[in-house]
Design a protein around this motif. Structure first.
Motif, PDB file in Angstrom:
ATOM      1  N   LEU A 133       0.837  -1.194   0.000  1.00  0.00           N
ATOM      2  CA  LEU A 133       0.000   0.000   0.000  1.00  0.00           C
ATOM      3  C   LEU A 133       0.870   1.241   0.000  1.00  0.00           C
ATOM      4  CD1 LEU A 133      -3.000   0.819   0.086  1.00  0.00           C
ATOM      5  CD2 LEU A 133      -2.792   0.967   2.589  1.00  0.00           C
ATOM      6  N   ASP A 134       0.586   2.156  -0.910  1.00  0.00           N
ATOM      7  CA  ASP A 134       1.300   3.436  -0.988  1.00  0.00           C
ATOM      8  C   ASP A 134       0.261   4.538  -1.099  1.00  0.00           C
ATOM      9  OD1 ASP A 134       3.114   5.445  -1.246  1.00  0.00           O
ATOM     10  OD2 ASP A 134       3.787   4.916  -3.249  1.00  0.00           O
ATOM     11  N   GLY A 135      -0.061   5.156   0.030  1.00  0.00           N
ATOM     12  CA  GLY A 135      -1.142   6.131   0.046  1.00  0.00           C
ATOM     13  C   GLY A 135      -2.455   5.420  -0.179  1.00  0.00           C
ATOM     14  N   GLY A 136      -3.152   5.814  -1.248  1.00  0.00           N
ATOM     15  CA  GLY A 136      -4.405   5.155  -1.586  1.00  0.00           C
ATOM     16  C   GLY A 136      -4.262   4.155  -2.717  1.00  0.00           C
ATOM     17  N   PHE A 174       1.248 -10.635   6.612  1.00  0.00           N
ATOM     18  CA  PHE A 174       1.428  -9.947   7.895  1.00  0.00           C
ATOM     19  C   PHE A 174       2.891  -9.989   8.339  1.00  0.00           C
ATOM     20  CE2 PHE A 174      -2.777 -12.111   8.003  1.00  0.00           C
ATOM     21  CZ  PHE A 174      -3.577 -10.980   7.899  1.00  0.00           C
ATOM     22  N   ASP A 175       3.314  -8.947   9.055  1.00  0.00           N
ATOM     23  CA  ASP A 175       4.663  -8.951   9.602  1.00  0.00           C
ATOM     24  C   ASP A 175       4.649  -9.490  11.026  1.00  0.00           C
ATOM     25  OD1 ASP A 175       3.725  -6.925  11.252  1.00  0.00           O
ATOM     26  OD2 ASP A 175       4.925  -5.343  10.333  1.00  0.00           O
ATOM     27  N   ALA A 176       5.782  -9.403  11.718  1.00  0.00           N
ATOM     28  CA  ALA A 176       5.907  -9.985  13.054  1.00  0.00           C
ATOM     29  C   ALA A 176       4.949  -9.357  14.054  1.00  0.00           C
ATOM     30  CB  ALA A 176       7.346  -9.851  13.552  1.00  0.00           C
ATOM     31  N   SER A 177       4.542  -8.106  13.811  1.00  0.00           N
ATOM     32  CA  SER A 177       3.629  -7.426  14.727  1.00  0.00           C
ATOM     33  C   SER A 177       2.173  -7.743  14.429  1.00  0.00           C
ATOM     34  CB  SER A 177       3.840  -5.907  14.650  1.00  0.00           C
ATOM     35  OG  SER A 177       3.345  -5.390  13.425  1.00  0.00           O
ATOM     36  N   GLY A 178       1.915  -8.430  13.307  1.00  0.00           N
ATOM     37  CA  GLY A 178       0.551  -8.736  12.911  1.00  0.00           C
ATOM     38  C   GLY A 178      -0.059  -7.707  11.982  1.00  0.00           C
ATOM     39  N   ALA A 179       0.726  -6.709  11.583  1.00  0.00           N
ATOM     40  CA  ALA A 179       0.229  -5.675  10.677  1.00  0.00           C
ATOM     41  C   ALA A 179       0.256  -6.178   9.232  1.00  0.00           C
ATOM     42  CB  ALA A 179       1.076  -4.414  10.801  1.00  0.00           C
ATOM     43  N   THR A 180      -0.722  -5.759   8.434  1.00  0.00           N
ATOM     44  CA  THR A 180      -0.746  -6.103   7.015  1.00  0.00           C
ATOM     45  C   THR A 180       0.295  -5.260   6.294  1.00  0.00           C
ATOM     46  OG1 THR A 180      -3.123  -6.582   7.125  1.00  0.00           O
ATOM     47  CG2 THR A 180      -2.162  -6.263   4.941  1.00  0.00           C
ATOM     48  N   VAL A 181       1.311  -5.904   5.711  1.00  0.00           N
ATOM     49  CA  VAL A 181       2.398  -5.175   5.062  1.00  0.00           C
ATOM     50  C   VAL A 181       2.419  -5.371   3.556  1.00  0.00           C
ATOM     51  CG1 VAL A 181       3.883  -5.113   7.094  1.00  0.00           C
ATOM     52  CG2 VAL A 181       3.993  -7.070   5.550  1.00  0.00           C
ATOM     53  N   ALA A 182       1.704  -6.366   3.070  1.00  0.00           N
ATOM     54  CA  ALA A 182       1.702  -6.644   1.631  1.00  0.00           C
ATOM     55  C   ALA A 182       0.537  -7.558   1.306  1.00  0.00           C
ATOM     56  CB  ALA A 182       3.024  -7.302   1.212  1.00  0.00           C
ATOM     57  N   ALA A 183       0.382  -7.838   0.034  1.00  0.00           N
ATOM     58  CA  ALA A 183      -0.620  -8.802  -0.419  1.00  0.00           C
ATOM     59  C   ALA A 183      -0.036  -9.595  -1.576  1.00  0.00           C
ATOM     60  CB  ALA A 183      -1.902  -8.100  -0.843  1.00  0.00           C
ATOM     61  N   ILE A 184      -0.347 -10.867  -1.609  1.00  0.00           N
ATOM     62  CA  ILE A 184       0.035 -11.738  -2.721  1.00  0.00           C
ATOM     63  C   ILE A 184      -1.205 -11.999  -3.566  1.00  0.00           C
ATOM     64  CG2 ILE A 184       0.620 -14.128  -3.293  1.00  0.00           C
ATOM     65  CD1 ILE A 184       2.654 -14.116  -1.097  1.00  0.00           C
ATOM     66  N   SER A 185      -1.043 -11.915  -4.876  1.00  0.00           N
ATOM     67  CA  SER A 185      -2.189 -12.174  -5.753  1.00  0.00           C
ATOM     68  C   SER A 185      -1.751 -12.978  -6.967  1.00  0.00           C
ATOM     69  CB  SER A 185      -2.824 -10.856  -6.217  1.00  0.00           C
ATOM     70  OG  SER A 185      -1.922 -10.117  -7.035  1.00  0.00           O
ATOM     71  N   VAL A 186      -2.719 -13.626  -7.595  1.00  0.00           N
ATOM     72  CA  VAL A 186      -2.491 -14.273  -8.882  1.00  0.00           C
ATOM     73  C   VAL A 186      -3.575 -13.797  -9.835  1.00  0.00           C
ATOM     74  CG1 VAL A 186      -1.361 -16.318  -7.907  1.00  0.00           C
ATOM     75  CG2 VAL A 186      -3.837 -16.329  -8.278  1.00  0.00           C
ATOM     76  N   ALA A 187      -3.251 -13.809 -11.122  1.00  0.00           N
ATOM     77  CA  ALA A 187      -4.209 -13.382 -12.135  1.00  0.00           C
ATOM     78  C   ALA A 187      -4.063 -14.261 -13.366  1.00  0.00           C
ATOM     79  CB  ALA A 187      -3.978 -11.913 -12.508  1.00  0.00           C
ATOM     80  N   GLY A 188      -5.190 -14.527 -14.003  1.00  0.00           N
ATOM     81  CA  GLY A 188      -5.161 -15.348 -15.212  1.00  0.00           C
ATOM     82  C   GLY A 188      -6.452 -15.212 -15.985  1.00  0.00           C
TER      83      GLY A 188
END
Length: 285
Positions: free
Chosen positions: A130-133, A231-245
């Motif tokens: 996430l970067d801003g919105g 999630f990172d060690a603190s439990g915060a959402t830091v990224a997302a993994i996705s697939v597309a096809g």
């Protein structure tokens, strides 16, 4: 040939374990553990396990012992079998190492997770933050198939329009969402795009409940996508993994959707574990 001289040292046995002139009390050493560590070190340094007799010669144990050690280490997740034969370090070993490392690099760990996911599903796999919105696409791994998605590494898309973006904002309160996404009406690209916070709220609630986000031609026509949070060690959402096809693949294989959801969630859990996240950990709001 291995550059590690310790790989060729003999394993202590009962006769040499009681060496009173040594620097340490060798009677405390456990030979099977030493053999397992030699094998792990051999694999971690790029040694091939395709020829068990050769492996045994290199680490100074017999072929049957090598086979049993590999089976045990594979059972514990310390090594994993490669499709083309042989073994590589497993996720359990990587997670153990990650907890020891002072600095944990998201992209370094994610490259391997995405590669495995893309190879397994034969779909394009992405890592977004996430970067801003916006969701910023940091990494992409593609199978040996024709390009079907227009999303490139470095692309920025309003978070509410894509599956990884939805996972990144799913836990944010509405006032934070408004601050990041702006006032209504929200940006839309297809008839499925949420234009109001009420509609977006319903979608995000369903995503949270399911533990993943799905899109069926909702951003790119003819492209289906699934994403799960990291999630990172603190439990915060830091990224997302996705697939597309292409949606036609899902139409031709009715069970593919269930498999995709299962494997995307597993990949996100694996990456979260590498970042120090413990399963069942509470997430900060």
């Amino acid at each position: 040939m291995s550059k590690n001289p310790r790989l060729n040292q003999p394993v202590p046995d009962a006769s040499d374990a009681a060496d009173p002139g040594g620097d340490e009390d060798k009677t405390q050493l456990v030979s099977p553990v030493i053999r397992a560590m030699r094998l792990l070190r051999f694999i971690a340094e790029g040694g091939s396990t395709a020829n068990l007799s050769e492996v045994g010669r290199r680490i100074d144990v017999n072929r049957v012992t090598v086979m049993r050690l590999l089976a045990t280490l594979e059972h514990e997740g310390m090594v994993e079998r490669l499709p083309q034969g042989g073994h590589q370090a497993g996720f359990a070993l990587l997670k153990l190492g990650a907890k020891v490392l002072a600095g944990k690099d998201l992209t370094v760990f994610a490259r391997r997770v995405l590669a495995a996911l893309s190879e397994s599903l034969q779909l394009s796999a992405y890592l977004g933050v996430l970067d801003g919105g916006d969701v910023l696409y940091l990494l992409r791994d593609m199978p040996q198939t024709s390009l079907v998605s227009n999303i490139q590494v470095g692309s920025r898309v309003p978070a509410h329009l894509t599956t990884p973006g939805r996972m990144l904002i799913a836990g944010l309160p509405e006032d934070t969402l408004r601050e990041r996404l702006g006032e209504e009406p929200l940006t839309t690209v297809t008839g499925q795009s949420p234009a109001t916070y009420a509609r977006l709220g319903d979608i995000l609630a369903a995503d949270r409940e399911r533990g993943c986000a799905w899109s069926f031609s909702a951003f790119e026509p003819g492209i289906d996508s699934c994403a799960a949070p990291v999630f990172d060690a603190s439990g915060a959402t830091v990224a997302a993994i996705s697939v597309a096809g292409p949606d036609i693949r899902f139409e031709r294989a009715p069970d593919l959707r269930e498999r995709v959801e299962r494997e995307v969630k597993r990949a996100a859990r694996d990456l979260s574990g590498l970042l120090g996240y413990a399963a069942g950990q509470r997430h900060p709001h």
